[in-house]
Design an enzyme around this catalytic site. Structure first.
Site, PDB file in Angstrom:
ATOM      1  N   LEU D  77       0.840  -1.203   0.000  1.00  0.00           N
ATOM      2  CA  LEU D  77       0.000   0.000   0.000  1.00  0.00           C
ATOM      3  C   LEU D  77       0.865   1.239   0.000  1.00  0.00           C
ATOM      4  O   LEU D  77       1.988   1.223   0.507  1.00  0.00           O
ATOM      5  CB  LEU D  77      -0.968   0.023   1.190  1.00  0.00           C
ATOM      6  CG  LEU D  77      -0.459   0.353   2.570  1.00  0.00           C
ATOM      7  CD1 LEU D  77      -1.548   1.052   3.368  1.00  0.00           C
ATOM      8  CD2 LEU D  77      -0.063  -0.932   3.290  1.00  0.00           C
ATOM      9  N   CYS D  78       0.328   2.315  -0.548  1.00  0.00           N
ATOM     10  CA  CYS D  78       1.050   3.571  -0.682  1.00  0.00           C
ATOM     11  C   CYS D  78       1.024   4.311   0.648  1.00  0.00           C
ATOM     12  O   CYS D  78      -0.044   4.689   1.146  1.00  0.00           O
ATOM     13  CB  CYS D  78       0.403   4.422  -1.766  1.00  0.00           C
ATOM     14  SG  CYS D  78       1.145   6.059  -1.898  1.00  0.00           S
ATOM     15  N   VAL D  79       2.191   4.542   1.216  1.00  0.00           N
ATOM     16  CA  VAL D  79       2.274   5.147   2.546  1.00  0.00           C
ATOM     17  C   VAL D  79       1.694   6.564   2.567  1.00  0.00           C
ATOM     18  O   VAL D  79       0.989   6.947   3.510  1.00  0.00           O
ATOM     19  CB  VAL D  79       3.719   5.115   3.100  1.00  0.00           C
ATOM     20  CG1 VAL D  79       4.674   5.887   2.192  1.00  0.00           C
ATOM     21  CG2 VAL D  79       3.774   5.662   4.508  1.00  0.00           C
TER      22      VAL D  79
END
Lengths: 118, 88, 117, 117, 118, 88
Positions: D77-79
């Site tokens: 997932l994109c932080v």
């Protein structure tokens, strides 16, 4: 190296769509892909100059759009009919862009390896 | 005013035919947020047409001749004086 | 004096809508009206998350809610919507977990209902 | 054999899109192709929340992700998207917190990129 | 008692819009408000009979729509032009509804105290 | 096939003029999810038109004459054989 195109079609302050598209374009440029960015529909409004997003509490990411060339993103395409719909001319835009008709947009799409809509 | 119709997106991003057919002539419409960019598309939908001044300023644009630019306090009064509002 | 209930339907990444809601609420109170509640429904429930991490040049979402709360506005969220969206309903800070019925009763007694989305 | 990266852009209340993604991923593997990663971006990051509470007659979201993970697919997932949306990035279960760069590099090496939203 | 109308305009399995609208209609009926529900655009597809949402992993909330009358929701209105667009006739719908043209919809709207779009 | 255009919503809920103008005649379109309900609106956009069989069954509908109904495995092959896809 792949030909990758980001297509933006949401208005500039609609959720974070335009910012997500900007981040995506920047990251593919950073890893040396052949990136282009097409502004379609109300997304073209992100290129309108003299906006003050902080007045509506929004971070001024439009400043980053002005610096696209520094980040090696020089293929920025803007839909002609969208500019017409929103009554914008090239001189009212914050950066130099290539204005394209629908036939040119279809040709650009044909050349890509990956396309992401954001 | 019976009904104030509130829009916050460009008209082309809505199911525009369905929505505009529900506006009565004596209703009002209010543009806020991203809809302010698209006053030209919204211009002939109702007899009373408003746009939030704050939202215009932030986008560096002005009110279209067929729209009255209103303050946040006038926004509240507009809704208070309408029987109800619909946020599309 | 009128009673305005407000409902927020869009998520925490929609800064524009929260800013509009906040300015509207300010103007409602400034005009001497009442706001029985602001109700988080649909993606609006994400505003009750206690894990937001925003840079200092972003909209200060926590401060906006705190300011509305400090002026005595009841901030409630729909428990069903929250559970389906992965909100930790045991940890919602100044937001009160409530059922749809509580909101509906407040709305039935209010003069205006304004949705933000 | 082709490499397919998948990205999910819609939130945890969009059961339909997750069901489609899951069936597509199954068919990709069944055909002998590879999936270097499934990337959660935009509202897709909500899938990494560990607080989902769904009734037994709802789509079993946790089971779908566990099944994809068990077959060796990297779930990232994109932080940045997660922090802006109030996801507890210290507690994301089988999802790995990553930067956009990690996804971009996988995508540049893949034959296909399919978005789900 | 207030006249409250729920307007649905999203397709039935698009996120949880239709379920949220159902919950909202039910709760206002439960607290004895004069509730009506207008289906507009692709929302009319929620009334199509013989669907199997569990096949796409979705809880079958369409069963609850069939029981609206039991919950004292008998003012269900459906947009005629939406039915036409999706080529549906009254006999293909799962419940008895009142099919309304745009003029009738505007009249219904005029009568309401609160309107919520979901 | 150069580009497969993937739709999952009814056409009226998209900025339909903008999107459909980007489809080349030799491209394909695939309807999945809620777009399956709206095959009639999508019917003349491309020379090759597909709809996911699974999505039809769940909605109790059948494929429109101008669409080929395909399985999940055929879906993968369709994307694998196209240069790329665009999810609108």
């Amino acid at each position: 190296m792949k030909n990758i195109m980001v297509i933006s079609s949401h208005s500039p302050f609609d959720n974070m769509h335009a910012r997500d598209a900007l981040d995506m374009a920047l990251i593919f440029a950073a890893i040396d892909q052949n990136i282009s960015w097409l502004f379609q529909g109300p997304a073209v409004l992100a290129l309108k100059s003299e906006q003050a997003p902080h007045e509506m509490g929004i971070k001024n990411f439009l400043k980053s759009i002005k610096m696209l060339e520094i980040y090696d993103i020089d293929q920025v395409y803007v839909c002609q009919s969208a500019l017409d719909l929103y009554q914008l001319t090239a001189t009212e835009l914050s950066i130099d862009v290539q204005i394209v008709n629908t036939e040119q947009q279809r040709q650009l799409i044909t050349q890509q390896d990956h396309i992401v809509t954001l | 005013m019976n009904t104030l119709h509130i829009f916050s997106k460009p008209l082309s991003t809505l199911n525009s035919i369905a929505v505009t057919s529900l506006i009565s002539e004596t209703d009002g419409i209010l543009l806020m947020g991203e809809a302010c960019f698209d006053q030209a598309s919204y211009q002939n939908l109702a007899s009373k047409q408003y746009v939030l001044s704050h939202c215009l300023v932030a986008r560096g644009i002005t009110a279209h001749p067929s729209f009255s630019s209103i303050s946040d306090v006038e926004w509240v009064n507009l809704i208070d004086n309408a029987k109800k509002s619909i946020t599309w | 004096m009128s009673k305005f209930v407000l409902s927020l339907h869009s998520g925490v990444s929609d800064h524009l809508t929260l800013h509009n809601l906040s300015r509207f609420a300010d103007a409602v109170l400034a005009e001497g009206h009442q706001i029985p509640c602001i109700f988080l429904y649909q993606d609006g429930v994400y505003h009750a998350s206690q894990n937001l991490q925003l840079a200092s040049d972003e909209l200060n979402i926590a401060e906006i809610w705190q300011s509305l709360f400090n002026r005595g506005i009841s901030l409630i969220l729909c428990v069903t919507a929250a559970e389906k969206r992965g909100i930790d309903t045991a940890n919602t800070g100044i937001f009160k977990v409530a059922g749809l019925a509580e909101f509906a009763m407040l709305t039935a007694q209010s003069d205006k209902w304004v949705q933000f989305k």
